[in-house]
Design a protein around this motif. Structure first.
Motif, PDB file in Angstrom:
ATOM      1  N   ILE A  27       0.855  -1.184   0.000  1.00 45.86           N
ATOM      2  CA  ILE A  27       0.000   0.000   0.000  1.00 45.86           C
ATOM      3  C   ILE A  27       0.896   1.241   0.000  1.00 45.86           C
ATOM      4  CG2 ILE A  27      -1.639   1.354   1.378  1.00 45.86           C
ATOM      5  CD1 ILE A  27      -2.702  -1.329   2.483  1.00 45.86           C
ATOM      6  N   VAL A  28       0.658   2.151  -0.933  1.00 48.04           N
ATOM      7  CA  VAL A  28       1.356   3.438  -0.946  1.00 48.04           C
ATOM      8  C   VAL A  28       0.288   4.509  -0.736  1.00 48.04           C
ATOM      9  CG1 VAL A  28       2.848   5.005  -2.222  1.00 48.04           C
ATOM     10  CG2 VAL A  28       3.070   2.528  -2.569  1.00 48.04           C
ATOM     11  N   GLY A  37       2.701   9.071  -0.032  1.00 50.48           N
ATOM     12  CA  GLY A  37       3.863   8.343  -0.528  1.00 50.48           C
ATOM     13  C   GLY A  37       4.471   7.373   0.460  1.00 50.48           C
ATOM     14  N   ASP A  38       3.839   7.191   1.627  1.00 49.97           N
ATOM     15  CA  ASP A  38       4.361   6.241   2.615  1.00 49.97           C
ATOM     16  C   ASP A  38       4.024   4.805   2.205  1.00 49.97           C
ATOM     17  OD1 ASP A  38       5.282   8.253   4.505  1.00 49.97           O
ATOM     18  OD2 ASP A  38       3.160   8.638   4.899  1.00 49.97           O
ATOM     19  N   ASN A  39       4.971   3.888   2.400  1.00 46.67           N
ATOM     20  CA  ASN A  39       4.732   2.473   2.113  1.00 46.67           C
ATOM     21  C   ASN A  39       4.194   1.767   3.353  1.00 46.67           C
ATOM     22  OD1 ASN A  39       5.642   2.727  -0.494  1.00 46.67           O
ATOM     23  ND2 ASN A  39       7.682   1.952  -0.082  1.00 46.67           N
ATOM     24  N   VAL A  40       3.153   0.964   3.152  1.00 41.47           N
ATOM     25  CA  VAL A  40       2.540   0.216   4.249  1.00 41.47           C
ATOM     26  C   VAL A  40       2.416  -1.250   3.805  1.00 41.47           C
ATOM     27  CG1 VAL A  40       0.490  -0.063   5.684  1.00 41.47           C
ATOM     28  CG2 VAL A  40       1.247   2.232   5.043  1.00 41.47           C
ATOM     29  N   TYR A  78      -5.392   7.120   4.820  1.00 44.34           N
ATOM     30  CA  TYR A  78      -5.159   6.226   5.952  1.00 44.34           C
ATOM     31  C   TYR A  78      -5.602   4.812   5.597  1.00 44.34           C
ATOM     32  CZ  TYR A  78     -10.051   7.691   6.696  1.00 44.34           C
ATOM     33  OH  TYR A  78     -11.376   7.989   6.525  1.00 44.34           O
ATOM     34  N   VAL A  79      -5.291   3.880   6.490  1.00 44.11           N
ATOM     35  CA  VAL A  79      -5.597   2.465   6.272  1.00 44.11           C
ATOM     36  C   VAL A  79      -6.960   2.128   6.873  1.00 44.11           C
ATOM     37  CG1 VAL A  79      -4.898   0.099   6.833  1.00 44.11           C
ATOM     38  CG2 VAL A  79      -3.172   1.801   6.209  1.00 44.11           C
ATOM     39  N   VAL A  80      -7.745   1.341   6.141  1.00 48.50           N
ATOM     40  CA  VAL A  80      -9.026   0.839   6.642  1.00 48.50           C
ATOM     41  C   VAL A  80      -9.012  -0.685   6.511  1.00 48.50           C
ATOM     42  CG1 VAL A  80     -10.230   2.953   6.007  1.00 48.50           C
ATOM     43  CG2 VAL A  80     -10.182   1.032   4.388  1.00 48.50           C
ATOM     44  N   GLY A  81      -9.983  -1.326   7.147  1.00 47.91           N
ATOM     45  CA  GLY A  81      -9.987  -2.782   7.133  1.00 47.91           C
ATOM     46  C   GLY A  81     -11.358  -3.397   6.977  1.00 47.91           C
ATOM     47  N   LEU A  82     -11.376  -4.598   6.389  1.00 44.49           N
ATOM     48  CA  LEU A  82     -12.562  -5.458   6.382  1.00 44.49           C
ATOM     49  C   LEU A  82     -12.286  -6.607   7.334  1.00 44.49           C
ATOM     50  CD1 LEU A  82     -13.517  -5.731   2.605  1.00 44.49           C
ATOM     51  CD2 LEU A  82     -14.995  -4.880   4.421  1.00 44.49           C
ATOM     52  N   ILE A  83     -13.219  -6.894   8.204  1.00 44.60           N
ATOM     53  CA  ILE A  83     -12.982  -7.873   9.265  1.00 44.60           C
ATOM     54  C   ILE A  83     -14.081  -8.932   9.277  1.00 44.60           C
ATOM     55  CG2 ILE A  83     -13.085  -8.145  11.795  1.00 44.60           C
ATOM     56  CD1 ILE A  83     -11.337  -5.641  11.971  1.00 44.60           C
ATOM     57  N   VAL A  84     -13.638 -10.185   9.479  1.00 46.93           N
ATOM     58  CA  VAL A  84     -14.552 -11.309   9.720  1.00 46.93           C
ATOM     59  C   VAL A  84     -14.373 -11.699  11.182  1.00 46.93           C
ATOM     60  CG1 VAL A  84     -15.127 -13.686   9.143  1.00 46.93           C
ATOM     61  CG2 VAL A  84     -14.337 -12.123   7.340  1.00 46.93           C
ATOM     62  N   PRO A  85     -15.386 -11.498  12.027  1.00 47.76           N
ATOM     63  CA  PRO A  85     -15.247 -11.841  13.449  1.00 47.76           C
ATOM     64  C   PRO A  85     -15.063 -13.348  13.648  1.00 47.76           C
ATOM     65  CG  PRO A  85     -17.169 -10.443  13.072  1.00 47.76           C
ATOM     66  CD  PRO A  85     -16.705 -10.920  11.730  1.00 47.76           C
ATOM     67  N   THR A 117      -1.793  -0.060  18.815  1.00 48.34           N
ATOM     68  CA  THR A 117      -0.769   0.425  19.755  1.00 48.34           C
ATOM     69  C   THR A 117       0.628  -0.032  19.354  1.00 48.34           C
ATOM     70  OG1 THR A 117      -1.068  -1.503  21.213  1.00 48.34           O
ATOM     71  CG2 THR A 117      -2.392   0.464  21.688  1.00 48.34           C
ATOM     72  N   ASP A 118       0.720  -1.110  18.563  1.00 51.55           N
ATOM     73  CA  ASP A 118       2.021  -1.618  18.126  1.00 51.55           C
ATOM     74  C   ASP A 118       2.348  -1.250  16.685  1.00 51.55           C
ATOM     75  OD1 ASP A 118       2.614  -2.892  20.579  1.00 51.55           O
ATOM     76  OD2 ASP A 118       1.345  -4.589  20.018  1.00 51.55           O
ATOM     77  N   LEU A 119       1.551  -0.347  16.107  1.00 50.03           N
ATOM     78  CA  LEU A 119       1.764   0.067  14.721  1.00 50.03           C
ATOM     79  C   LEU A 119       2.175   1.525  14.647  1.00 50.03           C
ATOM     80  CD1 LEU A 119      -1.366  -1.600  13.024  1.00 50.03           C
ATOM     81  CD2 LEU A 119       1.003  -2.400  12.913  1.00 50.03           C
ATOM     82  N   SER A 120       2.879   1.861  13.570  1.00 54.52           N
ATOM     83  CA  SER A 120       3.255   3.268  13.360  1.00 54.52           C
ATOM     84  C   SER A 120       2.020   4.065  12.958  1.00 54.52           C
ATOM     85  CB  SER A 120       4.313   3.369  12.257  1.00 54.52           C
ATOM     86  OG  SER A 120       3.759   3.020  10.997  1.00 54.52           O
ATOM     87  N   VAL A 121       2.158   5.377  12.912  1.00 49.52           N
ATOM     88  CA  VAL A 121       1.028   6.256  12.596  1.00 49.52           C
ATOM     89  C   VAL A 121       0.431   5.905  11.233  1.00 49.52           C
ATOM     90  CG1 VAL A 121       0.350   8.639  12.117  1.00 49.52           C
ATOM     91  CG2 VAL A 121       1.858   8.132  14.038  1.00 49.52           C
ATOM     92  N   VAL A 122       1.278   5.682  10.223  1.00 52.55           N
ATOM     93  CA  VAL A 122       0.756   5.424   8.876  1.00 52.55           C
ATOM     94  C   VAL A 122       0.170   4.021   8.747  1.00 52.55           C
ATOM     95  CG1 VAL A 122       2.323   7.073   7.808  1.00 52.55           C
ATOM     96  CG2 VAL A 122       3.007   4.680   7.987  1.00 52.55           C
ATOM     97  N   GLU A 123       0.508   3.103   9.674  1.00 51.85           N
ATOM     98  CA  GLU A 123       0.007   1.730   9.595  1.00 51.85           C
ATOM     99  C   GLU A 123      -1.318   1.537  10.336  1.00 51.85           C
ATOM    100  OE1 GLU A 123       3.967  -1.080   9.493  1.00 51.85           O
ATOM    101  OE2 GLU A 123       3.493  -0.038  11.371  1.00 51.85           O
ATOM    102  N   LYS A 124      -1.660   2.430  11.239  1.00 52.82           N
ATOM    103  CA  LYS A 124      -2.836   2.234  12.090  1.00 52.82           C
ATOM    104  C   LYS A 124      -4.117   2.094  11.258  1.00 52.82           C
ATOM    105  CE  LYS A 124      -0.953   4.839  16.009  1.00 52.82           C
ATOM    106  NZ  LYS A 124      -0.686   3.686  16.868  1.00 52.82           N
TER     107      LYS A 124
END
Length: 612
Positions: A480-481, A485-488, A515-522, A562-569
């Motif tokens: 993910i860029v 321009g940050d790489n994730v 920013y990063v978003v997610g799809l989640i399967v509980p 909490t264990d991710l950088s700002v651009v990875e959250k």
């Protein structure tokens, strides 16, 4: 025999020659095992060799010629191994296909490969295949391992397995050996179609030398780090996948091991205890599931069992950081060796030397968990285009779970200027079947070394650590860029999310976005427990609409953040409508998510998380 294993593999001209050599050495010793009427039964090496030669001559009698392609559609079973070897012994090329293939998938492979014949296990697997056979009209023969109750259909003829194997075994062996003299390490052995995480599957031309090179590299690790004696493999992953094809079939053949075939995922745990394998090759997703089950079982056993598990995990974490155990941990480690670990090992049959993870990245926490439980886990790395194994962790170089180990024997690695991992050696494919354009993009000769072999551009980003071990950060094409321009690296985030008890599956997105978003399967078990605790009716679809339920999952995402950088959250997430699965084409048969399929389905939902 271990002193001669590597020299035998190195000197073999082809895979069938090596198999027949092992069969002559092992004779009536057990080779292939399967469950039949509730009991495990085995077939000897000599029996298998006779069947391989008879089937090879049966295929030639049907009119198949050198270089003809033969598709193989079957679940893992002894006949899969025999058919694969027989096709090669007939001078033909095996085209393995997944049992989960749709009619469209089969049509693509039959048409692209130009398969002249198909071997199919039973009527059930023939159903989606039949329409593809009719629409393509290329295959002339269909051989049923079990009775297909059919005789003729369109342009092809049905044959029974037993009829094609009829003949004199000694005469068949003589004919096969004469033919093998013209099959070299450079001869194409099989065309394995990639499982298509990013588009239509491409046929990878694996030559005999590629698989032999892989087998020699893996055998060297077994010999040097574990010793080779009375090895037994439990075959679980689809044999149509390059990882199992080499690691679960030709590696055991190379070292003279037994191969037992699992009955499937539902019975895998009991199969492991019954078969008592010494080696298993498995994908990370299965290890994640086993880790969750073990943790839940231990949690139910009371405070002392949980204390032991916590201490085991702490010791493993310190060992991972330091490369060796701390002296002060040795007394507790001795206690764990007498209490917790024997019980865990027994669940894995009690003889397990190593479990090898491959096919997708393994979260280091999962690897450390099994290390803590007293089970040796090796993480391999590679791809179909490399036979498939490029590197593997091993005890001799330190089991550092955030690496995939050093390159295997006779494998050359370098890192390109953009961080892409490049690979060279006999293990590298000869190209994609009927796809010169993609071959030219993937196999590239270094202008500074015009006479050298081409480098395989893996598409993976990584580097070598101070001990020569490969560290992979992500897939080049999956990276993910964001809009700044940050790489994730998405796989890292997804791996951390799925280690949370609330989350079964996840896919993150954010290319060219802020920013990063997610799809989640509980996780279904966790969701059931949550529903009971909150006096809610258990309906996963309805639960996902409850603010309190989403907030509980949000807490899991926040723990990861909490264990991710700002651009990875992961700033926002939504729920998928159902689990990512092979059946809905959102996972490959090796249990990797198909990002393009998931994005196609949920693009509007992903876009919605950037509004407002």
């Amino acid at each position: 025999m271990s002193n001669h294993i590597l020299s035998d593999i190195d000197q073999a001209n082809n895979l069938v020659e090596l198999f027949l050599k092992r069969a002559d050495e092992k004779g009536d010793a057990p080779f292939l095992g399967r469950k039949d009427d509730g009991k495990w039964v085995t077939q000897s090496w000599s029996e298998a060799a006779d069947q391989v030669c008879l089937l090879a001559e049966g295929l030639r009698a049907l009119g198949l010629k050198d270089g003809d392609r033969v598709a193989l559609v079957s679940e893992n079973r002894p006949e899969w191994c025999i058919a694969d070897l027989a096709v090669m012994a007939a001078g033909c090329i095996t085209v393995p296909t997944y049992t989960t293939n749709t009619e469209r998938d089969h049509a693509h492979i039959l048409d692209n490969s130009g398969a002249h014949a198909v071997i199919v296990s039973d009527e059930k697997l023939l159903q989606p295949l039949h329409g593809a056979l009719l629409s393509t009209g290329i295959a002339e023969h269909v051989i049923g391992i079990e009775d297909l109750h059919r005789k003729q259909s369109g342009s092809f003829t049905y044959h029974n397995w037993s009829d094609v194997l009829a003949g004199d075994a000694a005469a068949a062996r003589t004919a096969v050996e004469a033919r093998l003299a013209n099959i070299t390490r450079d001869t194409t052995a099989c065309i394995i179609y990639t499982s298509g995480t990013g588009g239509a599957p491409r046929g990878v031309k694996q030559h005999h030398g590629a698989i032999l090179c892989n087998s020699a590299g893996a055998a060297e690790i077994l010999i040097n780090d574990f010793g080779v004696k009375d090895e037994r493999f439990l075959s679980f992953l689809p044999l149509s996948h390059a990882y199992e094809h080499t690691g679960g079939q030709y590696l055991p053949i190379s070292v003279g091991a037994e191969i037992f075939y699992s009955e499937g995922l539902e019975k895998l745990a009991s199969n492991i205890e019954e078969v008592r394998p010494t080696i298993m090759v498995v994908v990370p997703r299965l290890f994640e599931v086993l880790r969750t089950r073990i943790m839940k079982q231990v949690e139910k056993q009371g405070k002392f069992a949980n204390y032991l598990m916590d201490r085991a995990l702490t010791i493993a974490e310190h060992k991972a950081d330091r490369g060796k155990k701390r002296k002060r941990d040795l007394p507790m480690n001795a206690v764990l060796e007498r209490t917790l670990r024997p019980k865990i090992r027994q669940r894995f049959g009690g003889r397990m030397k190593a479990m090898v993870s491959g096919g997708a990245p393994l979260n280091p926490d999962v690897g450390n968990f099994f290390e803590a439980m007293g089970l040796t886990m090796l993480q391999g790395y590679g791809q179909t285009e490399s036979g498939p194994v490029i590197s593997c962790n091993r005890p001799a170089t330190g089991l550092k779970m955030d690496t995939v180990g050093p390159p295997m024997r006779n494998v050359e690695i370098k890192i390109a200027d953009d961080g892409e991992i490049l690979c060279r050696g006999e293990l590298v494919m000869h190209g994609y079947w009927q796809n010169d354009t993609e071959t030219a993009r993937t196999l590239i000769i270094d202008p500074a070394d015009p006479d050298g072999a081409p480098w395989l551009h893996t598409g993976d980003i990584g580097h070598l650590d101070d001990r020569g071990r490969i560290v992979i950060t992500d897939r080049k094409k999956d990276m993910i860029v964001n809009d700044k321009g940050d790489n994730v690296a998405p796989q890292k985030i997804e791996g951390m999310l799925t280690l949370q008890p609330e989350i079964a599956q996840a896919m993150v997105s954010g290319d060219k976005r802020p920013y990063v978003v997610g799809l989640i399967v509980p996780d279904a078990e966790w969701a059931l427990e949550w529903a009971r605790a909150n006096d809610e009716k258990f309906n996963l679809k309805e639960l996902q609409g409850l603010p309190a339920f989403k907030q509980a999952v949000r807490a899991a995402v926040d723990r990861v953040n909490t264990d991710l950088s700002v651009v990875e959250k992961v700033r926002k997430f939504d729920f998928a409508d159902e689990a990512f699965a092979i059946e809905n084409e959102e996972m490959t048969p090796s249990m990797k998510i198909r990002r393009h399929k998931i994005r196609d389905r949920y693009q509007a939902r992903l876009d919605g998380m950037y509004r407002g």
